[in-house]
Scaffold this motif. Structure first.
Motif, PDB file in Angstrom:
ATOM      1  N   ILE A 113       0.865  -1.193   0.000  1.00 26.75           N
ATOM      2  CA  ILE A 113       0.000   0.000   0.000  1.00 26.75           C
ATOM      3  C   ILE A 113       0.893   1.231   0.000  1.00 26.75           C
ATOM      4  O   ILE A 113       1.529   1.541   1.003  1.00 26.75           O
ATOM      5  N   GLY A 114       0.970   1.903  -1.158  1.00 27.73           N
ATOM      6  CA  GLY A 114       1.805   3.092  -1.285  1.00 27.73           C
ATOM      7  C   GLY A 114       2.952   2.866  -2.247  1.00 27.73           C
ATOM      8  O   GLY A 114       3.559   1.790  -2.260  1.00 27.73           O
ATOM      9  N   GLY A 133      -1.696   8.099  -5.468  1.00 25.21           N
ATOM     10  CA  GLY A 133      -1.284   9.327  -6.168  1.00 25.21           C
ATOM     11  C   GLY A 133      -2.149   9.686  -7.369  1.00 25.21           C
ATOM     12  O   GLY A 133      -2.679  10.797  -7.448  1.00 25.21           O
ATOM     13  N   ILE A 137      16.026  16.913  -4.633  1.00 22.58           N
ATOM     14  CA  ILE A 137      16.420  15.983  -3.574  1.00 22.58           C
ATOM     15  C   ILE A 137      17.847  15.560  -3.922  1.00 22.58           C
ATOM     16  O   ILE A 137      18.074  15.016  -5.006  1.00 22.58           O
ATOM     17  N   VAL A 147       9.242  21.402   4.828  1.00 24.23           N
ATOM     18  CA  VAL A 147       8.782  20.645   6.007  1.00 24.23           C
ATOM     19  C   VAL A 147       9.875  19.790   6.624  1.00 24.23           C
ATOM     20  O   VAL A 147       9.619  19.036   7.550  1.00 24.23           O
TER      21      VAL A 147
HETATM   22  C1  LIG Z   1       8.795  18.817   0.875  1.00 17.86           C
HETATM   23  C2  LIG Z   1       9.567  17.600   1.263  1.00 17.86           C
HETATM   24  C3  LIG Z   1      10.910  17.517   0.951  1.00 17.86           C
HETATM   25  C4  LIG Z   1      11.641  16.375   1.283  1.00 17.86           C
HETATM   26  N1  LIG Z   1      12.950  16.320   0.923  1.00 17.86           N
HETATM   27  C5  LIG Z   1      13.677  15.218   1.234  1.00 17.86           C
HETATM   28  C6  LIG Z   1      15.055  15.139   0.873  1.00 17.86           C
HETATM   29  O1  LIG Z   1      15.605  16.053   0.258  1.00 17.86           O
HETATM   30  N2  LIG Z   1      15.731  14.009   1.228  1.00 17.86           N
HETATM   31  C7  LIG Z   1      15.130  13.000   1.921  1.00 17.86           C
HETATM   32  O2  LIG Z   1      15.794  12.002   2.180  1.00 17.86           O
HETATM   33  N3  LIG Z   1      13.833  13.054   2.280  1.00 17.86           N
HETATM   34  C8  LIG Z   1      13.090  14.139   1.959  1.00 17.86           C
HETATM   35  N4  LIG Z   1      11.790  14.222   2.359  1.00 17.86           N
HETATM   36  C9  LIG Z   1      11.198  13.127   3.129  1.00 17.86           C
HETATM   37  C10 LIG Z   1      10.810  11.986   2.198  1.00 17.86           C
HETATM   38  O3  LIG Z   1      10.027  12.500   1.139  1.00 17.86           O
HETATM   39  C11 LIG Z   1      10.033  10.920   2.947  1.00 17.86           C
HETATM   40  O4  LIG Z   1      10.774  10.507   4.086  1.00 17.86           O
HETATM   41  C12 LIG Z   1       9.788   9.714   2.049  1.00 17.86           C
HETATM   42  O5  LIG Z   1       9.118  10.102   0.865  1.00 17.86           O
HETATM   43  C13 LIG Z   1       8.968   8.660   2.789  1.00 17.86           C
HETATM   44  O6  LIG Z   1       8.709   7.617   1.919  1.00 17.86           O
HETATM   45  P1  LIG Z   1       7.417   6.689   2.088  1.00 17.86           P
HETATM   46  O7  LIG Z   1       7.464   5.760   0.918  1.00 17.86           O
HETATM   47  O8  LIG Z   1       7.365   6.139   3.441  1.00 17.86           O
HETATM   48  O9  LIG Z   1       6.152   7.658   1.996  1.00 17.86           O
HETATM   49  P2  LIG Z   1       5.669   8.650   0.819  1.00 17.86           P
HETATM   50  O10 LIG Z   1       6.795   9.103  -0.035  1.00 17.86           O
HETATM   51  O11 LIG Z   1       4.879   9.659   1.554  1.00 17.86           O
HETATM   52  O12 LIG Z   1       4.741   7.727  -0.066  1.00 17.86           O
HETATM   53  C14 LIG Z   1       3.480   7.304   0.396  1.00 17.86           C
HETATM   54  C15 LIG Z   1       2.734   6.642  -0.747  1.00 17.86           C
HETATM   55  O13 LIG Z   1       1.520   6.100  -0.213  1.00 17.86           O
HETATM   56  C16 LIG Z   1       0.423   6.478  -1.021  1.00 17.86           C
HETATM   57  N5  LIG Z   1      -0.776   6.444  -0.193  1.00 17.86           N
HETATM   58  C17 LIG Z   1      -1.115   7.218   0.870  1.00 17.86           C
HETATM   59  N6  LIG Z   1      -2.310   6.839   1.361  1.00 17.86           N
HETATM   60  C18 LIG Z   1      -2.719   5.803   0.600  1.00 17.86           C
HETATM   61  C19 LIG Z   1      -3.887   4.972   0.587  1.00 17.86           C
HETATM   62  N7  LIG Z   1      -4.876   5.126   1.485  1.00 17.86           N
HETATM   63  N8  LIG Z   1      -3.995   4.015  -0.380  1.00 17.86           N
HETATM   64  C20 LIG Z   1      -3.009   3.823  -1.296  1.00 17.86           C
HETATM   65  N9  LIG Z   1      -1.884   4.582  -1.328  1.00 17.86           N
HETATM   66  C21 LIG Z   1      -1.750   5.546  -0.381  1.00 17.86           C
HETATM   67  C22 LIG Z   1       0.820   7.828  -1.580  1.00 17.86           C
HETATM   68  O14 LIG Z   1       0.079   8.124  -2.760  1.00 17.86           O
HETATM   69  C23 LIG Z   1       2.311   7.573  -1.875  1.00 17.86           C
HETATM   70  O15 LIG Z   1       2.432   6.882  -3.107  1.00 17.86           O
HETATM   71  C24 LIG Z   1      11.014  15.333   2.007  1.00 17.86           C
HETATM   72  C25 LIG Z   1       9.664  15.409   2.335  1.00 17.86           C
HETATM   73  C26 LIG Z   1       8.934  16.521   1.973  1.00 17.86           C
HETATM   74  C27 LIG Z   1       7.467  16.579   2.306  1.00 17.86           C
END
Ligand SMILES: Cc1cc2nc3c(=O)[nH]c(=O)nc-3n(C[C@H](O)[C@H](O)[C@H](O)COP(=O)(O)OP(=O)(O)OC[C@H]3O[C@@H](n4cnc5c(N)ncnc54)[C@H](O)[C@@H]3O)c2cc1C
Length: 370
Positions: free
Chosen positions: A16-17, A42, A59, A193
């Motif tokens: 999921i995600g 997304g 990034i 953020v």
């Molecule tokens: C503005 C910003 C800048 C950043 N810059 C950096 C950086 O320079 N370097 C760095 O290391 N980190 C950076 N980060 C942090 C980094 O983006 C996150 O730590 C990372 O993306 C987390 O990955 P993730 O896969 O856990 O979650 P996410 O990247 O948040 O992915 C979550 C996924 O789940 C999906 N999703 C959510 N709810 C549901 C649902 N109910 N059903 C199905 N799908 C769902 C979303 O669509 C998405 O595809 C930044 C964050 C932000 C907000």
């Protein structure tokens, strides 16, 4: 299942995600010959994933990617998964599907479901996923599809809480409500953020911190690696600092502005400053924000029997295999989590990849037959 009924599609691992955690979990599981379904909200919602919000900021600390904006990064992850499509593999004459099926879909509900005769359920049960596969619209009933998985990896992350500045109260959809904030969010000169991610853009520059209490304290402490020209803005909320913290802020010459912010002062998509209730305008080079988070786990409903261990922000607690723990501290069979949704981790891309690999491989491991 009665004779003549079509066999239902059974995925080995449902992720999921489709952020870095989910993409890595999917690729790692597919690499172990698993049949993987990835659900990505997304394309059908404003839940684009946190990396997406790095809109014009590159990034530069993600493994193997050169400086890349968040939108391109999410696209690259999709292409990475799409390069491993489902195919049939045959081992000792037994054919089975392996690879990744990527579906646009917002997860609405996760339940346990009994296996039917002939179906293998390593968790003692299977998982049923109720998913909205078309954009949710106010006036239309959602288009729901159901999927069955042997294991599930939760990688849906969290959403940042956005500030209530020039918010369109009457709008029902989040992106309309926060249109003004989103104009500036994730731009080089805009709302940031993550001090670890974007602090380097503002070395020795003037930085505003919109946050209170421990969240503001955390940013201010992190920001000193980049600049000492800080100001804390509470946007009309109580500051939430202890007397000792206030004394330190005074000592460091960090002003505390407790007035409400009524407007952005910007040019195009660049945020230059903020206007306070009194009409006073404050200008900065960068704007850091931390108003807390909302975990994307609303599909784990209590009435469906989910009683999972969470930290005080609602993030999930996992063991060393990435397996989700219940409130008694027991691993939940077949249920794994990775990325920002996991409690006690750094919310960064490289961490999300590492946790994704761990969860994807652990989910694959429990599917072995002996
Ligand atoms: C503005 C910003 C800048 C950043 N810059 C950096 C950086 O320079 N370097 C760095 O290391 N980190 C950076 N980060 C942090 C980094 O983006 C996150 O730590 C990372 O993306 C987390 O990955 P993730 O896969 O856990 O979650 P996410 O990247 O948040 O992915 C979550 C996924 O789940 C999906 N999703 C959510 N709810 C549901 C649902 N109910 N059903 C199905 N799908 C769902 C979303 O669509 C998405 O595809 C930044 C964050 C932000 C907000």
């Amino acid at each position: 299942m009665t004779e003549g009924q079509a066999k239902r599609t059974m995925y080995d691992v449902v992720v999921i995600g489709a952020g870095p955690a989910g993409a890595q979990a999917a690729v790692s599981a597919a690499h172990q010959m698993r049949h993987v379904l990835v659900l990505d909200a997304g394309p059908v919602s404003h839940r684009k994933g946190r990396a997406y919000w790095s809109k014009t900021v590159e990034i530069i600390d993600a493994p193997a990617f050169p400086g890349i904006s968040g939108i391109k990064f999410m696209k690259a992850l999709r292409e990475w998964m799409a390069a491993r499509p489902v195919r049939t593999v045959s081992i000792s004459g037994r054919a089975r599907p392996a690879g990744i099926e990527l579906r646009a879909g917002m997860m609405l509900r996760l339940t346990r479901t009994a296996a039917e005769p002939g179906e293998r359920a390593p968790a003692g049960h299977l998982f049923e996923l109720e998913v909205s596969t078309a954009p949710l619209r106010d006036e239309k009933s959602p288009q729901i599809e159901r999927f069955i998985g042997r294991t599930v990896v939760i990688a849906s992350g969290f959403d940042d809480v956005w500030p209530d500045i020039e918010v369109e109260e009457s709008a029902r959809r989040q992106y309309r409500r926060y249109a003004s904030v989103f104009r500036f969010a994730g731009n080089r000169k805009g709302w940031h953020v993550c001090i670890r991610c974007d602090g380097h853009l503002h070395v020795d520059e003037k930085l505003a911190i919109l946050a209170t209490g421990d969240l503001a304290w955390g940013i201010a402490r992190g920001a000193q690696d980049f600049t000492e020209k800080l100001a804390i803005l509470t946007n009309g909320r109580p500051h939430g600092f202890t007397a000792q913290q206030l004394a330190t802020l005074r000592e460091r010459g960090i002003p505390l502005v407790e007035e409400k912010i009524v407007a952005h002062v910007g040019k195009g998509t660049d945020l230059l400053g903020v206007r306070l209730e009194s009409g006073r305008e404050l200008f900065f080079d960068g704007f850091m924000l931390d108003l807390g988070l909302v975990p994307n786990t609303e599909y784990l409903r209590k009435e469906d029997g989910w009683s999972l261990q969470e930290d005080d922000e609602g993030l999930l607690v996992v063991d060393e295999d990435g397996q989700v723990l219940d409130t008694k501290g027991e691993p939940v069979p077949g249920l794994f989590a990775a990325g920002d949704i996991v409690a006690g981790q750094r919310n960064l891309i490289a961490t999300a990849f590492a946790l994704g690999q761990n969860a994807g491989l652990s989910a694959s491991d429990v599917l072995r037959e002996w």
